[in-house]
Scaffold this motif. Structure first.
Motif, PDB file in Angstrom:
ATOM      1  N   THR A 143      59.698  22.927  16.819  1.00  0.00           N
ATOM      2  CA  THR A 143      58.449  23.631  16.535  1.00  0.00           C
ATOM      3  C   THR A 143      57.314  22.628  16.668  1.00  0.00           C
ATOM      4  OG1 THR A 143      59.572  25.078  14.936  1.00  0.00           O
ATOM      5  CG2 THR A 143      57.172  25.043  14.882  1.00  0.00           C
ATOM      6  N   LYS A 164      48.728  31.548  17.708  1.00  0.00           N
ATOM      7  CA  LYS A 164      49.790  31.190  18.655  1.00  0.00           C
ATOM      8  C   LYS A 164      49.296  30.090  19.604  1.00  0.00           C
ATOM      9  CE  LYS A 164      53.942  31.830  20.396  1.00  0.00           C
ATOM     10  NZ  LYS A 164      54.041  30.509  21.023  1.00  0.00           N
ATOM     11  N   HIS A 195      59.205  29.870  13.214  1.00  0.00           N
ATOM     12  CA  HIS A 195      58.761  29.683  14.601  1.00  0.00           C
ATOM     13  C   HIS A 195      59.719  28.774  15.374  1.00  0.00           C
ATOM     14  CE1 HIS A 195      55.099  30.845  12.403  1.00  0.00           C
ATOM     15  NE2 HIS A 195      54.720  31.402  13.530  1.00  0.00           N
ATOM     16  N   GLN A 198      58.957  27.257  19.334  1.00  0.00           N
ATOM     17  CA  GLN A 198      57.620  27.793  19.586  1.00  0.00           C
ATOM     18  C   GLN A 198      56.558  26.772  19.187  1.00  0.00           C
ATOM     19  OE1 GLN A 198      56.790  31.822  17.995  1.00  0.00           O
ATOM     20  NE2 GLN A 198      58.967  31.876  17.458  1.00  0.00           N
ATOM     21  N   PHE A 200      52.779  26.970  17.464  1.00  0.00           N
ATOM     22  CA  PHE A 200      51.788  27.813  16.818  1.00  0.00           C
ATOM     23  C   PHE A 200      50.672  26.934  16.296  1.00  0.00           C
ATOM     24  CE2 PHE A 200      54.529  26.843  13.176  1.00  0.00           C
ATOM     25  CZ  PHE A 200      53.650  26.749  12.102  1.00  0.00           C
TER      26      PHE A 200
END
Length: 204
Positions: A143, A164, A195, A198, A200
């Motif tokens: 992440t 995002k 998340h 990902q 963010f």
């Protein structure tokens, strides 16, 4: 949770350390000068230099998650990934940068005319780290958490918003987050794991 925090003596790293310890997590603080870490319950200090990834990997072994709070220009992403993979720790959370976030024009923040020239190399290095994580195979649960444009020490208000890939702008027209509230959001992510794989962003 057993957390290995690389860059624990830095401005952001020290705030993440305090937030995590306050919540009762066990931390290993890794730094080039671990003697700068004040003794605290739940904390052990270890020497670490990401230029020696296999040595770092031995310190990372047995933790639930690795957090990197190191300036992007101070390490090579390949060394970080090698250390994490060799350690067997399945999860990596990275203190990201704002430069790779999109603004309203569709540009990346780092490519806008107002972006400070002095910060461009660090922002570009951060984008390189994000790209490397996005290319990593699915065995790595990563992440990347980008702050808002203004990211400085301040107050722990206890509130923040998530986004995002687009730069967050507050009601005051500014893009900002204190390092204290960023640390709050990061430890929230450590606990929730909301998340995986990902990027963010967090802001007011």
């Amino acid at each position: 949770m057993k957390i290995a925090l690389i860059g624990a003596t830095g401005s952001v790293g020290s705030r993440i350390l305090s937030e995590a310890l306050t919540r009762g997590h066990m931390l290993t603080g890794l730094a080039r000068q671990p003697e700068k870490l004040q003794a605290r319950n739940g904390l052990r200090a270890k020497d670490a230099d990401l230029a020696r990834p296999l040595e770092v990997a031995k310190t990372l072994e047995g933790h639930d998650v690795v957090v990197s709070a190191v300036r992007f220009r101070d390490f090579h992403v390949g060394d970080l990934l090698e250390a994490v993979r060799a350690s067997g720790v399945p999860r990596l959370v990275v203190v990201g940068g704002a430069g790779s976030l999109r603004v309203a024009s569709g540009q990346l923040l780092v490519d806008t005319p107002a972006f400070p020239e002095v910060a461009k190399l660090e922002a570009q290095a951060g984008a390189t780290v994000l790209e490397a994580l996005q290319r990593a195979d699915e065995s790595l649960d990563w992440t990347f958490i980008s702050p808002s444009a203004l990211f400085t020490p301040g107050e722990r208000t206890g509130s923040y918003r998530l986004g995002k890939d687009d730069l967050l702008i507050g009601q005051d027209g500014k893009s900002r987050i204190s390092q204290e509230d960023y640390a709050l959001a990061l430890v929230d992510e450590l606990e929730a794991g909301a998340h995986p794989r990902q990027r963010f962003t967090v802001g007011y």
